[in-house]
Design a protein around this motif. Structure first.
Motif, PDB file in Angstrom:
ATOM      1  N   LEU A 214     -72.862 -90.911 -15.199  1.00 19.71           N
ATOM      2  CA  LEU A 214     -72.725 -89.684 -14.422  1.00 19.71           C
ATOM      3  C   LEU A 214     -72.836 -88.454 -15.320  1.00 19.71           C
ATOM      4  CD1 LEU A 214     -72.150 -88.249 -11.763  1.00 19.71           C
ATOM      5  CD2 LEU A 214     -69.701 -88.578 -12.187  1.00 19.71           C
ATOM      6  N   ALA A 215     -72.219 -88.503 -16.491  1.00 18.28           N
ATOM      7  CA  ALA A 215     -72.320 -87.378 -17.416  1.00 18.28           C
ATOM      8  C   ALA A 215     -73.774 -87.111 -17.799  1.00 18.28           C
ATOM      9  CB  ALA A 215     -71.477 -87.643 -18.662  1.00 18.28           C
ATOM     10  N   ASN A 216     -74.511 -88.173 -18.084  1.00 20.68           N
ATOM     11  CA  ASN A 216     -75.933 -88.019 -18.408  1.00 20.68           C
ATOM     12  C   ASN A 216     -76.703 -87.410 -17.250  1.00 20.68           C
ATOM     13  OD1 ASN A 216     -77.015 -88.818 -21.038  1.00 20.68           O
ATOM     14  ND2 ASN A 216     -76.041 -90.799 -20.649  1.00 20.68           N
ATOM     15  N   TYR A 217     -76.411 -87.870 -16.053  1.00 24.20           N
ATOM     16  CA  TYR A 217     -77.111 -87.365 -14.866  1.00 24.20           C
ATOM     17  C   TYR A 217     -76.895 -85.859 -14.716  1.00 24.20           C
ATOM     18  CZ  TYR A 217     -78.625 -86.897 -10.022  1.00 24.20           C
ATOM     19  OH  TYR A 217     -79.272 -86.498  -8.873  1.00 24.20           O
ATOM     20  N   ILE A 218     -75.654 -85.407 -14.856  1.00 27.68           N
ATOM     21  CA  ILE A 218     -75.343 -83.992 -14.654  1.00 27.68           C
ATOM     22  C   ILE A 218     -75.945 -83.141 -15.765  1.00 27.68           C
ATOM     23  CG2 ILE A 218     -73.472 -82.308 -14.501  1.00 27.68           C
ATOM     24  CD1 ILE A 218     -71.745 -84.586 -13.299  1.00 27.68           C
ATOM     25  N   VAL A 219     -75.847 -83.597 -16.999  1.00 27.29           N
ATOM     26  CA  VAL A 219     -76.437 -82.837 -18.111  1.00 27.29           C
ATOM     27  C   VAL A 219     -77.947 -82.722 -17.936  1.00 27.29           C
ATOM     28  CG1 VAL A 219     -76.869 -82.849 -20.597  1.00 27.29           C
ATOM     29  CG2 VAL A 219     -74.583 -83.379 -19.725  1.00 27.29           C
ATOM     30  N   ASN A 220     -78.602 -83.811 -17.545  1.00 24.49           N
ATOM     31  CA  ASN A 220     -80.046 -83.763 -17.305  1.00 24.49           C
ATOM     32  C   ASN A 220     -80.391 -82.838 -16.150  1.00 24.49           C
ATOM     33  OD1 ASN A 220     -80.585 -85.566 -19.385  1.00 24.49           O
ATOM     34  ND2 ASN A 220     -80.573 -87.360 -18.049  1.00 24.49           N
ATOM     35  N   ALA A 221     -79.598 -82.884 -15.085  1.00 23.15           N
ATOM     36  CA  ALA A 221     -79.835 -81.997 -13.951  1.00 23.15           C
ATOM     37  C   ALA A 221     -79.691 -80.544 -14.363  1.00 23.15           C
ATOM     38  CB  ALA A 221     -78.876 -82.327 -12.810  1.00 23.15           C
ATOM     39  N   TYR A 222     -78.667 -80.250 -15.129  1.00 25.40           N
ATOM     40  CA  TYR A 222     -78.449 -78.879 -15.611  1.00 25.40           C
ATOM     41  C   TYR A 222     -79.641 -78.408 -16.448  1.00 25.40           C
ATOM     42  CZ  TYR A 222     -76.407 -75.012 -18.261  1.00 25.40           C
ATOM     43  OH  TYR A 222     -76.187 -73.787 -18.846  1.00 25.40           O
ATOM     44  N   ASN A 223     -80.092 -79.254 -17.362  1.00 28.58           N
ATOM     45  CA  ASN A 223     -81.229 -78.875 -18.213  1.00 28.58           C
ATOM     46  C   ASN A 223     -82.497 -78.709 -17.393  1.00 28.58           C
ATOM     47  OD1 ASN A 223     -79.663 -78.893 -20.553  1.00 28.58           O
ATOM     48  ND2 ASN A 223     -80.073 -81.059 -20.956  1.00 28.58           N
TER      49      ASN A 223
ATOM     50  N   SER B 122     -83.737 -82.381  -0.408  1.00 23.69           N
ATOM     51  CA  SER B 122     -83.976 -80.962  -0.625  1.00 23.69           C
ATOM     52  C   SER B 122     -82.695 -80.154  -0.472  1.00 23.69           C
ATOM     53  CB  SER B 122     -85.039 -80.458   0.353  1.00 23.69           C
ATOM     54  OG  SER B 122     -85.286 -79.079   0.156  1.00 23.69           O
ATOM     55  N   ILE B 123     -81.889 -80.507   0.541  1.00 24.66           N
ATOM     56  CA  ILE B 123     -80.599 -79.841   0.745  1.00 24.66           C
ATOM     57  C   ILE B 123     -79.687 -80.078  -0.450  1.00 24.66           C
ATOM     58  CG2 ILE B 123     -78.508 -79.821   2.155  1.00 24.66           C
ATOM     59  CD1 ILE B 123     -80.275 -80.550   4.549  1.00 24.66           C
ATOM     60  N   MET B 124     -79.640 -81.331  -0.910  1.00 22.97           N
ATOM     61  CA  MET B 124     -78.804 -81.664  -2.050  1.00 22.97           C
ATOM     62  C   MET B 124     -79.247 -80.919  -3.299  1.00 22.97           C
ATOM     63  SD  MET B 124     -76.351 -83.813  -1.436  1.00 22.97           S
ATOM     64  CE  MET B 124     -75.822 -84.551   0.106  1.00 22.97           C
ATOM     65  N   SER B 125     -80.555 -80.887  -3.533  1.00 16.56           N
ATOM     66  CA  SER B 125     -81.079 -80.229  -4.718  1.00 16.56           C
ATOM     67  C   SER B 125     -80.750 -78.748  -4.716  1.00 16.56           C
ATOM     68  CB  SER B 125     -82.593 -80.440  -4.797  1.00 16.56           C
ATOM     69  OG  SER B 125     -83.121 -79.809  -5.940  1.00 16.56           O
ATOM     70  N   ALA B 126     -80.913 -78.109  -3.551  1.00 17.63           N
ATOM     71  CA  ALA B 126     -80.614 -76.684  -3.455  1.00 17.63           C
ATOM     72  C   ALA B 126     -79.129 -76.421  -3.696  1.00 17.63           C
ATOM     73  CB  ALA B 126     -81.030 -76.161  -2.080  1.00 17.63           C
ATOM     74  N   ALA B 127     -78.264 -77.282  -3.143  1.00 14.15           N
ATOM     75  CA  ALA B 127     -76.827 -77.090  -3.309  1.00 14.15           C
ATOM     76  C   ALA B 127     -76.394 -77.297  -4.756  1.00 14.15           C
ATOM     77  CB  ALA B 127     -76.068 -78.044  -2.387  1.00 14.15           C
ATOM     78  N   LEU B 128     -76.945 -78.314  -5.417  1.00 10.96           N
ATOM     79  CA  LEU B 128     -76.603 -78.556  -6.809  1.00 10.96           C
ATOM     80  C   LEU B 128     -77.142 -77.444  -7.700  1.00 10.96           C
ATOM     81  CD1 LEU B 128     -75.309 -80.392  -8.902  1.00 10.96           C
ATOM     82  CD2 LEU B 128     -77.443 -81.689  -9.005  1.00 10.96           C
ATOM     83  N   THR B 129     -78.334 -76.946  -7.371  1.00 15.32           N
ATOM     84  CA  THR B 129     -78.911 -75.849  -8.145  1.00 15.32           C
ATOM     85  C   THR B 129     -78.031 -74.608  -8.069  1.00 15.32           C
ATOM     86  OG1 THR B 129     -81.165 -76.675  -7.798  1.00 15.32           O
ATOM     87  CG2 THR B 129     -80.940 -74.357  -8.392  1.00 15.32           C
ATOM     88  N   GLU B 130     -77.454 -74.357  -6.905  1.00 13.97           N
ATOM     89  CA  GLU B 130     -76.554 -73.207  -6.765  1.00 13.97           C
ATOM     90  C   GLU B 130     -75.382 -73.287  -7.731  1.00 13.97           C
ATOM     91  OE1 GLU B 130     -76.024 -70.983  -2.704  1.00 13.97           O
ATOM     92  OE2 GLU B 130     -75.777 -73.141  -2.393  1.00 13.97           O
ATOM     93  N   ILE B 131     -74.913 -74.497  -7.983  1.00 14.51           N
ATOM     94  CA  ILE B 131     -73.768 -74.673  -8.875  1.00 14.51           C
ATOM     95  C   ILE B 131     -74.186 -74.532 -10.337  1.00 14.51           C
ATOM     96  CG2 ILE B 131     -71.975 -76.274  -9.654  1.00 14.51           C
ATOM     97  CD1 ILE B 131     -71.456 -75.415  -6.847  1.00 14.51           C
ATOM     98  N   LEU B 132     -75.287 -75.159 -10.718  1.00 15.88           N
ATOM     99  CA  LEU B 132     -75.621 -75.331 -12.124  1.00 15.88           C
ATOM    100  C   LEU B 132     -76.528 -74.254 -12.708  1.00 15.88           C
ATOM    101  CD1 LEU B 132     -76.241 -79.209 -12.310  1.00 15.88           C
ATOM    102  CD2 LEU B 132     -74.131 -77.939 -12.756  1.00 15.88           C
ATOM    103  N   LYS B 133     -77.185 -73.470 -11.899  1.00 16.03           N
ATOM    104  CA  LYS B 133     -78.119 -72.497 -12.464  1.00 16.03           C
ATOM    105  C   LYS B 133     -77.371 -71.399 -13.198  1.00 16.03           C
ATOM    106  CE  LYS B 133     -78.518 -69.666  -8.275  1.00 16.03           C
ATOM    107  NZ  LYS B 133     -79.418 -69.181  -7.218  1.00 16.03           N
ATOM    108  N   HIS B 134     -78.057 -70.768 -14.138  1.00 13.84           N
ATOM    109  CA  HIS B 134     -77.446 -69.758 -14.997  1.00 13.84           C
ATOM    110  C   HIS B 134     -77.071 -68.492 -14.248  1.00 13.84           C
ATOM    111  CE1 HIS B 134     -77.502 -71.498 -18.932  1.00 13.84           C
ATOM    112  NE2 HIS B 134     -78.786 -71.733 -18.919  1.00 13.84           N
ATOM    113  N   LYS B 135     -77.823 -68.139 -13.239  1.00 14.71           N
ATOM    114  CA  LYS B 135     -77.742 -66.793 -12.673  1.00 14.71           C
ATOM    115  C   LYS B 135     -76.579 -66.651 -11.702  1.00 14.71           C
ATOM    116  CE  LYS B 135     -82.735 -66.307 -13.164  1.00 14.71           C
ATOM    117  NZ  LYS B 135     -84.021 -66.135 -12.448  1.00 14.71           N
ATOM    118  N   HIS B 136     -75.370 -66.666 -12.235  1.00 10.77           N
ATOM    119  CA  HIS B 136     -74.178 -66.424 -11.431  1.00 10.77           C
ATOM    120  C   HIS B 136     -73.661 -65.025 -11.719  1.00 10.77           C
ATOM    121  CE1 HIS B 136     -74.000 -70.409  -9.911  1.00 10.77           C
ATOM    122  NE2 HIS B 136     -73.696 -70.965 -11.054  1.00 10.77           N
TER     123      HIS B 136
END
Length: 326
Positions: free
Chosen positions: A69-78, A114-128
């Motif tokens: 799971l840690a690998n998955y999240i780090v890869n998603a963030y990158n 697509s819904i999941m990807s958009a929701a996860l992107t909202e959390i992990l993207k830099h532009k907060h």
């Protein structure tokens, strides 16, 4: 529940379930025959973890799903932030931000992905917008290398804390590790072992007790000065082991994911949950299927990895995404 807790944190070899040991992380294990020195230390993804020897309860040990799971999240963030930096607005296909996954009935799942990807992107993207956040560490002046957290992480059933500790080390986030009270001493030890490596400073990770199904869902810490108001990522690895805990876990997940966290100036993105686990029994699938039936909750398998042992046995690891529906 008391009997389950005793099995989670037992200190003797009183279980007759042979499959417990199948999932024990095997690399870098150094067992000590001295009962007074029953702790072992290992390094996973540059994080130092202390755990009990294999005779301890399952919650005192490392399991492959935590690293997965840690690998998955780090890869998603990158992936998400590399896409932002390199492509800007060139590609509107949010599916590319998630790590690649085995094809699983893609025609039906494309929209949910697509819904999941958009929701996860909202959390992990830099532009907060972090103008409403507080400084995480302000005790000393030598904090030049520390970063402001971009999101909060709440880990359920943290065990030894690997997933949350990896995220705190590799990503700009604040982490709260939660489990039963018996897990707190080992979590505190592992936090101390790694605190100098946290991207947001040595106070970026804390731990406390959280009982699933209780009114206290742990999110109160998301709304005070110690835990700045930021997007919330809930994570859990191998937390559906006991069927008796499925209902209280589901209650806690619903409480966390259906919260509408707002401030006067902005709306914080919806909480998002990522859960990973090895497929063991059909009841594991039933847990996620029941969540998917909830009218206010989306639950999708985002990734499945299948490997074969030398004996030809299939090992299946999955990551599920959960988010409240708007």
């Amino acid at each position: 529940e008391g009997a389950i807790a005793r099995n989670l944190f037992r200190l003797d070899d009183d279980s007759d379930e042979d499959d417990d040991d199948e999932l024990l992380l095997s690399k870098s294990q150094h067992h000590d025959d001295d009962e007074e020195s029953c702790f072992t230390t290992t390094t996973v993804m540059n994080v130092t973890i202390q755990q009990r020897a294999s005779r301890a309860g399952i919650a005192h040990r490392l399991w492959p799903a935590a690293e997965y799971l840690a690998n998955y999240i780090v890869n998603a963030y990158n992936n998400i932030n590399n896409d932002d930096d390199d492509n800007n607005n060139d590609n509107d296909n949010n599916d590319t931000t998630l790590p690649s996954r085995v094809a699983m009935n893609q025609q039906q799942q494309r929209q949910q992905d697509s819904i999941m990807s958009a929701a996860l992107t909202e959390i992990l993207k830099h532009k907060h917008d972090t103008t409403t956040t507080t400084t995480l560490c302000n005790d000393n002046d030598d904090k030049n290398n520390e970063e402001e957290p971009l999101f909060n992480v709440l880990e359920l059933g943290a065990g030894v804390g690997l997933t949350g500790l990896v995220l705190a080390t590799k990503l700009p986030c604040r982490v709260l590790l939660t489990d039963l009270q018996d897990a707190m001493p080992l979590l505190e030890t592992n936090i101390a072992l790694n605190k100098d490596s946290f991207r947001c400073g040595p106070r970026a990770v804390s731990c406390r007790e959280l009982k699933w199904g209780s009114n206290d869902n742990g999110n109160n810490d998301n709304n005070n000065d110690a835990f700045p108001l930021l997007p919330l990522l809930v994570v859990a690895a191998d937390c559906v082991y006991f069927q008796e805990l499925h209902q209280p876990l589901e209650t806690t997940l619903m409480d966390l994911l259906l919260l509408q966290t707002t401030t006067m100036d902005s709306v914080v993105p919806r909480p998002f949950c990522l859960m990973a686990g090895a497929r063991r029994w059909k009841r594991d699938n039933a847990f996620y299927a029941n969540l998917a039936k909830r009218p206010k909750l989306a639950c999708v398998c985002l990734e499945e990895t299948v490997t074969r042992t030398k004996e030809g046995q299939r090992d299946i690891m999955r990551v599920y995404g959960l988010v409240g529906k708007t």
